[in-house]
Design an enzyme around this catalytic site. Structure first.
Site, PDB file in Angstrom:
ATOM      1  N   TYR A 144       0.863  -1.187   0.000  1.00  0.00           N
ATOM      2  CA  TYR A 144       0.000   0.000   0.000  1.00  0.00           C
ATOM      3  C   TYR A 144       0.892   1.227   0.000  1.00  0.00           C
ATOM      4  O   TYR A 144       1.763   1.375   0.854  1.00  0.00           O
ATOM      5  CB  TYR A 144      -0.924   0.015   1.228  1.00  0.00           C
ATOM      6  CG  TYR A 144      -1.825   1.224   1.246  1.00  0.00           C
ATOM      7  CD1 TYR A 144      -2.938   1.292   0.404  1.00  0.00           C
ATOM      8  CD2 TYR A 144      -1.560   2.315   2.074  1.00  0.00           C
ATOM      9  CE1 TYR A 144      -3.764   2.408   0.394  1.00  0.00           C
ATOM     10  CE2 TYR A 144      -2.382   3.434   2.068  1.00  0.00           C
ATOM     11  CZ  TYR A 144      -3.481   3.477   1.226  1.00  0.00           C
ATOM     12  OH  TYR A 144      -4.286   4.586   1.208  1.00  0.00           O
ATOM     13  N   ASP A 239       9.355   2.727  -0.401  1.00  0.00           N
ATOM     14  CA  ASP A 239       8.332   3.467   0.336  1.00  0.00           C
ATOM     15  C   ASP A 239       8.616   3.231   1.812  1.00  0.00           C
ATOM     16  O   ASP A 239       8.265   2.189   2.368  1.00  0.00           O
ATOM     17  CB  ASP A 239       6.942   2.942  -0.066  1.00  0.00           C
ATOM     18  CG  ASP A 239       5.831   3.610   0.733  1.00  0.00           C
ATOM     19  OD1 ASP A 239       6.130   4.286   1.732  1.00  0.00           O
ATOM     20  OD2 ASP A 239       4.654   3.441   0.353  1.00  0.00           O
ATOM     21  N   LYS A 267       4.476  10.694   7.488  1.00  0.00           N
ATOM     22  CA  LYS A 267       4.045  10.510   8.871  1.00  0.00           C
ATOM     23  C   LYS A 267       5.107  10.909   9.889  1.00  0.00           C
ATOM     24  O   LYS A 267       5.042  11.986  10.467  1.00  0.00           O
ATOM     25  CB  LYS A 267       3.607   9.073   9.137  1.00  0.00           C
ATOM     26  CG  LYS A 267       2.547   8.524   8.188  1.00  0.00           C
ATOM     27  CD  LYS A 267       2.048   7.171   8.645  1.00  0.00           C
ATOM     28  CE  LYS A 267       1.350   6.401   7.571  1.00  0.00           C
ATOM     29  NZ  LYS A 267      -0.029   6.083   7.842  1.00  0.00           N
TER      30      LYS A 267
END
Ligand code: HOZ
Length: 427
Positions: A144, A239, A267
């Site tokens: 994801y 990622d 984040k």
């Protein structure tokens, strides 16, 4: 546990916001029930609207690595905000923040700040296509990388939890160039490269998968990706939205010793404020406007308050012993949970890297999305509700990571293990 106020808020929210939430993972759809609405958090604890206190292992899905409302983060917000919340112009804080990222992450010589992990991965794909002049990209089943159209193909995280790994509304032309193979499957990667020679712009991969639950890379997997992309003239994108600054200051790439061409961050890099980043060598980043022809922009990119928090965060994380302490706490939780499952004779596995872990109800290894999906998800849902009732808040989905922070005390971990034992007794 009284959840009256959360239930009232959820009823109102569902009339006003799709599913009552602003991000699907929060709706508890894959475990059922009413999501808790929170209004306060400090250290390792989070309080819901009914005043219930829980030990928090969601930690805002990762960024609360120092714990909630850390004093250095709060001071940074206050000091920056008093001078203005957005200028849409360059600041000294962006320069300092860029220095911290470049010094920490081995493969990054130049970095561009954006406002979310999705923006980072979307921009990284565009950059890879611009740099290589190729259109195809490769990702992994259950990987994801945010909700960019080209990446909502066989996606993990809430997309898988809600049974929509291939989103409606994605133009088929955007997804047709996305090639997919299982995680940890080097042979599949080799085959796709053999079938599409000199056509694949990049592979995008979570070096530690976090969105099918935590799944570490098999030995040699990341090295293999690096060798295949290098040989073909394709780029390797890590990622590291979840693993960056979480597993080590230099991210998963510093642990596994594999250097990607482009790294995506999110984040944690903003300490809980909306920040993402992508970076790589000066040569590749030279493609980004205004240096080069790949356009990407944003009014809130490099926002002064977010940068101030990011700086405070990275300075705290750069202190000696931080990652040893996080790993020690993660290991203690893994050990305690594994013992609790063994004692209760419940087949379960804890996949862990440092302070990231996932509990899977299965006796078999979990190494990709297929094996993660084959676990007993009903049991996970029952365990989730039972442990929440005991005052512990894990992620409300099988396909997410538990995040341990520096603020989690040994006592918190001991309480979590006791709560797990009580929860298992109810299954
Ligand atoms: N996609 C995020 C978890 N991997 C969830 C984001 C959120 O709901 O805040």
């Amino acid at each position: 546990m009284d959840t009256t106020r959360s239930q009232e808020l959820f009823d109102r929210a569902r009339e006003l916001i799709p599913g009552g939430v602003n991000s699907p993972a929060r709706a508890w759809t894959s475990v059922g029930g009413t999501p808790l609405f929170f209004n306060r958090a400090k250290g390792s604890k989070i309080w819901d609207e009914d005043g219930n206190e829980l030990i928090d292992y969601v930690c805002s899905w990762g960024p609360m690595i120092l714990g909630h409302a850390h004093p250095a983060v709060l001071s940074a917000v206050q000091e920056a905000a008093i001078n203005g919340t957005s200028f849409g112009a360059p600041t000294a804080a962006e320069v300092r923040m860029a220095e911290l990222v470049v010094n920490a992450v081995p493969s990054i010589e130049m970095v561009r700040f954006v406002s979310s992990g999705t923006e980072a991965t979307m921009s990284a794909l565009r950059l890879a296509r611009a740099y290589t002049g190729r259109n195809k990209i490769m990702k992994f089943v259950g990987g994801y990388h945010g909700h960019d159209d080209a990446l909502l193909v066989s996606a993990g995280s809430a997309a898988a939890g809600h049974g929509i790994p291939d989103s409606a509304g994605v133009h088929p032309d955007y997804a047709k160039d996305t090639l997919v193979t299982p995680y940890n499957d080097l042979a599949g990667v080799e085959q796709l490269f053999a079938e599409n020679p000199s056509q694949i712009a990049c592979i995008i991969v979570e070096p530690i998968a976090g969105n099918m639950g935590v799944v570490p890379p098999n030995e040699g997997f990341l090295e293999g990706l690096s060798a295949i992309t290098e040989k073909d003239g394709s780029l390797l994108i890590f990622d590291e939205v979840i693993s960056g600054f979480r597993t080590a200051l230099g991210g998963a790439q510093s642990i596994y010793g594999v250097s990607p061409d482009i790294t995506c961050l999110g984040k944690i890099v903003g300490g809980g404020l909306p920040v993402g980043a992508y970076g790589g060598s000066k040569e590749i980043m030279g493609t980004v406007a205004p240096l080069g022809p790949m356009y990407q922009a944003g009014t809130l990119s490099g926002n002064p308050v977010a940068m101030a928090v990011g700086i405070a965060m990275l300075e705290e994380l750069g202190k000696p012993g931080v990652y040893e302490e996080l790993a020690r706490k993660g290991a203690a939780l893994e050990k305690g949970l594994s013992e609790a499952f063994a004692e209760a004779e419940v087949p379960a596995r804890v996949n862990r890297v440092g302070s990231l872990l996932t509990v899977f109800f299965t006796g078999d290894p979990v190494s990709d999305m297929d094996s993660a999906s084959a676990t007993d998800r009903d049991k996970f849902a029952r365990f989730f509700h039972a442990i929440v009732a005991e005052g512990v808040y894990p992620p409300p989905s099988q396909f997410e990571a538990w995040f341990v922070s520096l603020a989690h005390t040994d006592q918190d971990i001991a309480k979590t293990i006791t709560a797990a034992k009580r929860a298992l007794a109810t299954l």
